[in-house]
Design an enzyme around this catalytic site. Structure first.
Site, mmCIF file in Angstrom:
data_model
loop_
_atom_site.group_PDB
_atom_site.id
_atom_site.type_symbol
_atom_site.label_atom_id
_atom_site.label_comp_id
_atom_site.label_asym_id
_atom_site.label_seq_id
_atom_site.Cartn_x
_atom_site.Cartn_y
_atom_site.Cartn_z
ATOM 1 N N GLU A 274 1.159 -0.967 0.381
ATOM 2 C CA GLU A 274 -0.213 0.249 -0.379
ATOM 3 C C GLU A 274 1.003 1.522 -0.083
ATOM 4 O O GLU A 274 0.679 2.210 1.259
ATOM 5 C CB GLU A 274 -0.973 0.574 1.136
ATOM 6 C CG GLU A 274 -1.734 -1.402 1.409
ATOM 7 C CD GLU A 274 -2.669 -1.251 2.882
ATOM 8 O OE1 GLU A 274 -2.172 -0.414 3.658
ATOM 9 O OE2 GLU A 274 -3.010 -2.332 2.774
ATOM 10 N N PRO A 275 1.732 1.474 -0.798
ATOM 11 C CA PRO A 275 2.287 2.632 -0.859
ATOM 12 C C PRO A 275 1.750 3.879 -1.819
ATOM 13 O O PRO A 275 0.814 3.368 -2.524
ATOM 14 C CB PRO A 275 3.356 2.030 -1.861
ATOM 15 C CG PRO A 275 2.753 1.495 -2.366
ATOM 16 C CD PRO A 275 2.286 1.170 -1.517
ATOM 17 N N GLY A 276 2.319 5.030 -0.772
ATOM 18 C CA GLY A 276 1.776 6.269 -0.473
ATOM 19 C C GLY A 276 2.919 7.039 -0.941
ATOM 20 O O GLY A 276 3.235 7.672 -2.472
ATOM 21 N N ARG A 277 3.635 6.895 -0.333
ATOM 22 C CA ARG A 277 4.668 8.455 -0.343
ATOM 23 C C ARG A 277 5.603 8.106 -1.209
ATOM 24 O O ARG A 277 5.986 8.966 -2.123
ATOM 25 C CB ARG A 277 4.971 8.569 0.712
ATOM 26 C CG ARG A 277 6.147 9.834 0.726
ATOM 27 C CD ARG A 277 7.072 9.769 2.644
ATOM 28 N NE ARG A 277 6.520 9.543 3.532
ATOM 29 C CZ ARG A 277 5.283 10.302 4.348
ATOM 30 N NH1 ARG A 277 5.991 11.558 3.897
ATOM 31 N NH2 ARG A 277 4.885 10.121 5.500
ATOM 32 N N CYS A 343 -1.105 33.422 9.874
ATOM 33 C CA CYS A 343 -1.361 34.418 11.366
ATOM 34 C C CYS A 343 -0.872 33.306 12.602
ATOM 35 O O CYS A 343 -2.137 32.814 12.946
ATOM 36 C CB CYS A 343 -2.413 34.950 11.408
ATOM 37 S SG CYS A 343 -2.865 36.118 10.174
ATOM 38 N N GLU A 344 -0.067 32.474 12.451
ATOM 39 C CA GLU A 344 0.437 31.584 13.203
ATOM 40 C C GLU A 344 2.006 31.433 13.067
ATOM 41 O O GLU A 344 2.467 31.330 12.206
ATOM 42 C CB GLU A 344 0.288 30.005 13.109
ATOM 43 C CG GLU A 344 -1.556 29.299 12.764
ATOM 44 C CD GLU A 344 -2.308 29.692 14.381
ATOM 45 O OE1 GLU A 344 -1.230 28.753 14.550
ATOM 46 O OE2 GLU A 344 -3.052 29.433 13.880
ATOM 47 N N TYR A 371 1.094 14.397 0.647
ATOM 48 C CA TYR A 371 0.567 14.756 1.730
ATOM 49 C C TYR A 371 0.599 16.154 1.851
ATOM 50 O O TYR A 371 0.781 16.869 2.724
ATOM 51 C CB TYR A 371 1.192 13.723 3.215
ATOM 52 C CG TYR A 371 0.841 13.123 3.152
ATOM 53 C CD1 TYR A 371 -0.233 11.712 3.197
ATOM 54 C CD2 TYR A 371 1.896 11.344 3.012
ATOM 55 C CE1 TYR A 371 -0.466 10.843 3.411
ATOM 56 C CE2 TYR A 371 1.781 10.288 2.733
ATOM 57 C CZ TYR A 371 0.856 10.099 3.041
ATOM 58 O OH TYR A 371 0.610 8.219 3.901
#
Ligand code: LLP
Length: 415
Positions: A274-277, A343-344, A371
């Protein structure tokens, strides 16, 4: 394969000059390379050749329809975690019989939709989920193929927020309860038990924990089989890391696939991954424009038009993404904190980056294909950026920039 290259001063993705993409589509913008996605997927598929296998791309990493469509055309399977992801896969031309459904909190409606679509397997994470799945399958007059996600209690050695295979984690069925859960599953009349799976975490750079998890899962599979429950496949999850910065050495995809396939097939099972990245991470960049330079005695800030709203990873995980000029030009190099307009104080895309920059310059934030857009938000009422896919010499806008009006169009004033 790297499809990102500098030719003289200019950064190119495949045959497309990224400065031209920024000019044509504006910034911030996500840009993906079709060739990079395809070659990463093929590395898995070819590495597993010779063993019955299915490479199920983890949709959560990047769910753009164009990305899913490119992978569907290669014959990819898909690992989904919601009804929304199932709908996307089907809309992109993905085949339901190659879809596996992971996740700890599958809703009744999501389960129904997946059963009706005829997916390949539910990766079940608890005994109550087994009972719910059986009841819904019965009400629809269907059978539900299931695998149990076991928690092998292995430390993936990665950031705690993206580590999932340790005891005390919300994911999976604890190793010591797994056999009992298999017996429950085997007794439920509308379930077909076909597999076992695990996923120990993400951005894993050391293959040792992956091998340990595989070993533990194969041990459990043998015990399950010894109790008269035959399994067809072992799903070893995703998690393979990528290089986010120079010198980082991710595990070799082909070597990992060959090792895992050899062990799984010699035990008599097919293999699912199940590879994503590892498929999309290094296939994408986020283009941004320098708005202001703010220098004082303490720090130097390079304020850009991208932010944590578009790319949350640095703020959430203190993740590193290389940041490079889209066109190198002469100038004095200084160390800058590259920050966004949100604004963080956490809205920092990269600290102490040595760059020669002026307002109006374009920068590319690298390895942003996984992501990135998938975790973007409208925080501070910022429209999401556009997404562009490069294919050879063409650049296709696969999602336009959101408009401000669209952000609040569904909202209502009250009297
Ligand atoms: N399978 C399951 C069951 C998963 O939970 C995940 C990722 C994957 C496969 C794909 O893992 P990958 O091959 O992409 O490592 N937002 C974080 C990553 C969260 C990963 C969640 N699960 C980040 O930006 O680093």
């Amino acid at each position: 394969m790297s499809t990102l290259q500098r030719r003289d001063a200019d950064l190119f993705l495949e045959s497309v000059r990224l400065a031209d993409v920024a000019e044509r589509f504006g910034t911030p913008s996500y840009v993906y390379s079709r060739a990079a996605i395809e070659s990463s997927w093929r590395a898995f598929d070819e590495g597993l050749a010779g063993t019955p296998h299915l490479v199920c791309y983890a949709v959560k990493a990047n769910a753009n329809l164009a990305v899913l469509g490119v992978l569907a055309r290669l014959g990819s399977g898909f690992d989904i975690v919601s009804g929304g992801e199932l709908a996307r896969v089907l809309a992109a031309g993905g085949r339901p019989e190659k879809v596996i459904f992971s996740g700890v909190g599958k809703g009744a409606g999501e389960i129904r939709a997946a059963l009706e679509a005829g997916i390949r397997c539910f990766n079940v994470e608890s005994e109550p989920e087994l009972v719910r799945l059986d009841a819904i399958a019965s009400s629809l007059g269907r059978r539900a193929p299931v695998s149990l996600r076991v928690n092998p209690d292995v430390d993936a050695g990665t950031h705690p927020y993206i580590s999932t295979g340790l005891r005390g984690n919300k994911f999976g069925i604890p190793h010591e309860r797994a056999l009992a859960a298999y017996e429950v599953a085997a007794r439920l009349p509308n379930l077909d038990v076909i597999g076992i799976d695990c996923h120990i975490g993400s951005q894993i750079l050391d293959p040792a924990p992956l091998l340990e998890a595989l070993d533990r899962v194969l041990g459990l599979a043998a015990q399950v089989r010894a109790r008269g429950i035959p399994l067809e496949h072992v799903d070893i999850g995703g998690g393979l890391g990528i290089a986010y910065r120079m010198g980082e050495q991710p595990p070799d995809v082909a070597a990992w696939c060959r090792t895992a396939a050899a062990q799984v097939s010699s035990a008599g099972y097919g293999i699912v991954m199940e590879p994503g990245r590892a498929i999309v991470g290094n296939a994408g960049v986020l283009l941004t424009t320098v708005e202001y330079l703010k220098e004082d005695k303490e720090r130097r800030f390079c304020v850009v038009d991208a932010s944590m709203s578009e790319l949350l990873r640095p703020a959430l995980y203190e993740a590193w993404h290389d940041i490079v000029p889209v066109a190198v030009r002469p100038g004095e190099e200084k160390a800058w904190d590259v920050v966004g307009p949100v604004c963080e104080s956490a809205d920092v895309l990269g600290s102490d980056r040595v760059l020669a920059v002026s307002p109006g310059d374009r920068l590319a934030i690298l390895s942003a294909g996984a992501y990135g857009m998938a975790m973007s938000s409208n925080y501070n009422s910022r429209p999401r950026p556009c997404e562009v896919m490069v294919d050879g010499s063409r650049a296709v806008e696969v999602r336009p920039r959101e408009s401000v009006a669209s952000l609040f169009a569904p909202e209502r004033l009250i009297d």
